[in-house]
Every structure is written in C-alpha cells, then in structure tokens.
Write a protein that holds these residues in place. Structure first.
Motif, short mmCIF file in Angstrom:
data_model
loop_
_atom_site.label_atom_id
_atom_site.label_comp_id
_atom_site.label_asym_id
_atom_site.label_seq_id
_atom_site.Cartn_x
_atom_site.Cartn_y
_atom_site.Cartn_z
N GLU A 156 0.82 -1.20 0.00
CA GLU A 156 0.00 0.00 0.00
C GLU A 156 0.86 1.25 0.00
N GLY A 157 1.99 1.18 0.73
CA GLY A 157 2.92 2.30 0.75
C GLY A 157 3.48 2.62 -0.61
N VAL A 158 3.77 1.58 -1.40
CA VAL A 158 4.25 1.79 -2.76
C VAL A 158 3.16 2.44 -3.60
N ASP A 159 1.93 1.94 -3.46
CA ASP A 159 0.81 2.50 -4.23
C ASP A 159 0.59 3.98 -3.88
N LEU A 160 0.82 4.35 -2.63
CA LEU A 160 0.61 5.73 -2.19
C LEU A 160 1.81 6.63 -2.48
N GLY A 161 2.89 6.05 -2.97
CA GLY A 161 4.07 6.86 -3.25
C GLY A 161 4.91 7.15 -2.02
N ILE A 162 4.70 6.37 -0.96
CA ILE A 162 5.44 6.56 0.29
C ILE A 162 6.69 5.70 0.31
N THR A 163 6.52 4.45 -0.10
CA THR A 163 7.60 3.47 -0.07
C THR A 163 8.15 3.27 -1.48
N SER A 164 9.47 3.13 -1.58
CA SER A 164 10.07 2.85 -2.89
C SER A 164 9.94 1.37 -3.20
N ARG A 165 10.08 1.01 -4.48
CA ARG A 165 10.02 -0.40 -4.86
C ARG A 165 11.17 -1.19 -4.22
N GLN A 166 12.30 -0.53 -4.01
CA GLN A 166 13.40 -1.20 -3.32
C GLN A 166 13.02 -1.57 -1.90
N GLY A 167 12.07 -0.82 -1.34
CA GLY A 167 11.60 -1.12 0.01
C GLY A 167 10.93 -2.47 0.11
N LEU A 168 10.35 -2.94 -0.99
CA LEU A 168 9.75 -4.28 -1.01
C LEU A 168 10.81 -5.35 -0.76
N ILE A 169 11.98 -5.15 -1.36
CA ILE A 169 13.08 -6.11 -1.19
C ILE A 169 13.57 -6.07 0.25
N ALA A 170 13.74 -4.87 0.79
CA ALA A 170 14.20 -4.73 2.17
C ALA A 170 13.22 -5.38 3.14
N GLN A 171 11.92 -5.23 2.88
CA GLN A 171 10.92 -5.84 3.74
C GLN A 171 11.04 -7.37 3.72
N GLY A 172 11.25 -7.94 2.54
CA GLY A 172 11.40 -9.38 2.45
C GLY A 172 12.61 -9.89 3.21
N ARG A 173 13.71 -9.15 3.13
CA ARG A 173 14.92 -9.53 3.86
C ARG A 173 14.66 -9.50 5.37
N GLY A 174 14.01 -8.45 5.83
CA GLY A 174 13.71 -8.35 7.25
C GLY A 174 12.77 -9.44 7.72
N GLU A 175 11.78 -9.76 6.90
CA GLU A 175 10.82 -10.79 7.27
C GLU A 175 11.51 -12.14 7.43
N ALA A 176 12.51 -12.41 6.60
CA ALA A 176 13.25 -13.67 6.72
C ALA A 176 13.96 -13.76 8.07
N MET A 194 8.93 13.04 -0.19
CA MET A 194 9.09 13.70 1.11
C MET A 194 7.77 14.31 1.58
N GLU A 195 7.10 15.01 0.69
CA GLU A 195 5.83 15.65 1.04
C GLU A 195 4.76 14.61 1.37
N ARG A 196 4.73 13.53 0.60
CA ARG A 196 3.71 12.51 0.84
C ARG A 196 3.91 11.82 2.19
N ILE A 197 5.16 11.56 2.53
CA ILE A 197 5.42 10.93 3.83
C ILE A 197 5.10 11.89 4.96
N ALA A 198 5.48 13.14 4.81
CA ALA A 198 5.16 14.15 5.84
C ALA A 198 3.65 14.26 6.01
N ASP A 199 2.92 14.29 4.90
CA ASP A 199 1.45 14.36 4.97
C ASP A 199 0.88 13.11 5.63
N HIS A 200 1.46 11.96 5.31
CA HIS A 200 1.00 10.69 5.88
C HIS A 200 1.18 10.69 7.40
N LEU A 201 2.30 11.20 7.87
CA LEU A 201 2.52 11.29 9.31
C LEU A 201 1.55 12.27 9.96
N ARG A 202 1.28 13.38 9.28
CA ARG A 202 0.31 14.34 9.81
C ARG A 202 -1.08 13.72 9.89
#
Length: 248
Positions: free
Chosen positions: A24-44, A113-121
């Motif tokens: 969902e973060g990728v769809d919203l422009g918050i998370t980068s596609r590379q973040g999907l890879i990082a998430q998989g590594r962490g989940e392992a 940057m703006e999208r993440i800031a707005d998301h936190l707000r």
C-alpha cells in the motif's frame, strides 16, 4: 490505509499485514520499490527469530526509551518503510518522549518527502522535519546525507529504524547516540548502534513507547541506571544465538 481482510487468529496475520502495508505504501508513493526487497529480507530474519520479541530486545527497547527521555534533543528518523508500517506508532513514540519526527530518504524526491510528511500528519503528527534539508551529514555522497540542521543535525539521540549502514556509521562518527531497529544483528547498523534493537519494527516501536510511558516519572538517576544496565554486546549475541539455534 485499508487493512487486510484476514482474521487476527491467522498464523501469518502479522506477516500478511506488514506485506500489505508495504504494498500500500508503494501504491501511495510513500515506499520505494526497493523497500519491497528490504521488507522481504527483514521478514526472513524475523522468521528465524521466531517472530517474537526476545527478552534481550525488550531490554534494548527499555534502554532506548531511557535514552530518548534523557536526551536534550531526540529525533526519530523516518524512511518510506517505517512510514508505511508504523506511522501512528511513531507519532505516539514522539509524543511519549518529546522527540521530533524527521523524514530521511535514500531515494529522495520532493514528492515522496511531502507525501510521507502528509502521511505522518494524517496519523496525528503536528510537525514533521526533513523538508528543509539545510544540513548535511559529513562523509556521505547520497541523498540520506541531507538533514534539517535543527533536526537530526542538532540531535544528540536519534532513533534510526530500518537504517542504511553507511549513514548509521556516519551518525556515530558525529558523536550521536544511535538507537537502531534492525532484524539482522550482523548488519553494520546494528553493530554500530549504541542500542541495537533486534526486533520487528511493528513490535519494537510500540515496545519503546510502552517503556517510555512506564519510565515517564523516573528520576534522571533511574533512567541513567537503565542505560548503564544495558549490555549491547550481550543483546547482539542473544539475537544471533536465537537465529542460529531456533527451532523452525
């Protein structure tokens, strides 16, 4: 974000929830596609840890809370994955400790940057730093070097969840107290940290907040005692031992 339509009793509920939030973060422009890879590594790594908060990680979360409460200027650094996974939880932690929130990205664009800031707000943050980028971390040649001079640049204690190892090392070189959330105890980030928290961010951030609230009325001497009691090397060993000896 809309959550998944899966009952909490499902054995893979938390894993499915985090995957959904990252997607969902990728769809919203918050998370980068590379973040999907990082998430998989962490989940392992989390799977190898038994998807639980180790006693050593809980001790690290308590020490992190004490550091944030003792700090003159604590800052919580927020990247795309952290914003997607625990936005409200980060806001709660900031409120519990008096910390600033600052967006910091490797794949930095003004739009993200703006999208993440707005998301936190949208999740309750009153102020979000990182957009000014009028400061710089020495020794880095990429976008994560850009910080707010009155944010991470001025901070004495920084929580750096899901951190890049080179920036963790650079922050340490600046003399900052680093509280790192990283599921890999062998990573540069965890090895560099003053307090390495080897735990899933969705458990770690609420854990630090719970300890901060528990310690809210503690004296400075009591908080310093919590900090001094924490053994970072023992925490890293405990996490590595759990990964190597865990029964799957």
């Amino acid at each position: 974000m809309d959550e998944i339509d899966v009952p909490e009793s499902h054995p893979r509920y938390e894993s499915l929830l985090t995957r959904h939030r990252i997607e969902e973060g990728v769809d919203l422009g918050i998370t980068s596609r590379q973040g999907l890879i990082a998430q998989g590594r962490g989940e392992a790594y989390d799977y190898l840890l038994g998807e639980r908060t180790l006693e050593s990680a809980d001790s690290a979360e308590r020490a992190a809370a004490a550091h944030l409460l003792l700090a003159d200027h604590p800052v919580l650094s927020v990247n795309g994955n952290a914003a997607a996974l625990v936005p409200g939880e980060l806001v709660d932690l900031a409120e519990a400790t008096g910390a600033d929130l600052e967006v910091n990205l490797f794949n930095r664009t003004e739009e993200r940057m703006e999208r993440i800031a707005d998301h936190l707000r949208e999740h309750g943050a009153e102020a979000v730093k990182g957009l000014d980028a009028d400061g710089r971390i020495p020794g880095l040649d990429h976008e994560r070097a850009k910080v707010d001079a009155d944010g991470i640049g001025d901070a004495d204690v920084v929580l750096v969840p899901l951190e890049d190892g080179d920036r963790a090392e650079a922050l340490a070189e600046m003399g900052k107290t680093e509280l790192v959330i990283d599921l890999n105890p062998l990573s540069r980030s965890a090895q560099t940290a003053t307090v390495p928290i080897v735990d899933n961010i969705i458990r770690a951030v609420p854990g630090i907040t719970a300890h901060a609230r528990d310690l809210a009325d503690a004296s400075r001497a009591e908080l310093e005692g919590v900090v001094e009691k924490f053994d970072r090397e023992a925490a890293l060993r405990a996490a590595e031992d759990a990964i190597r000896s865990g029964e799957l």
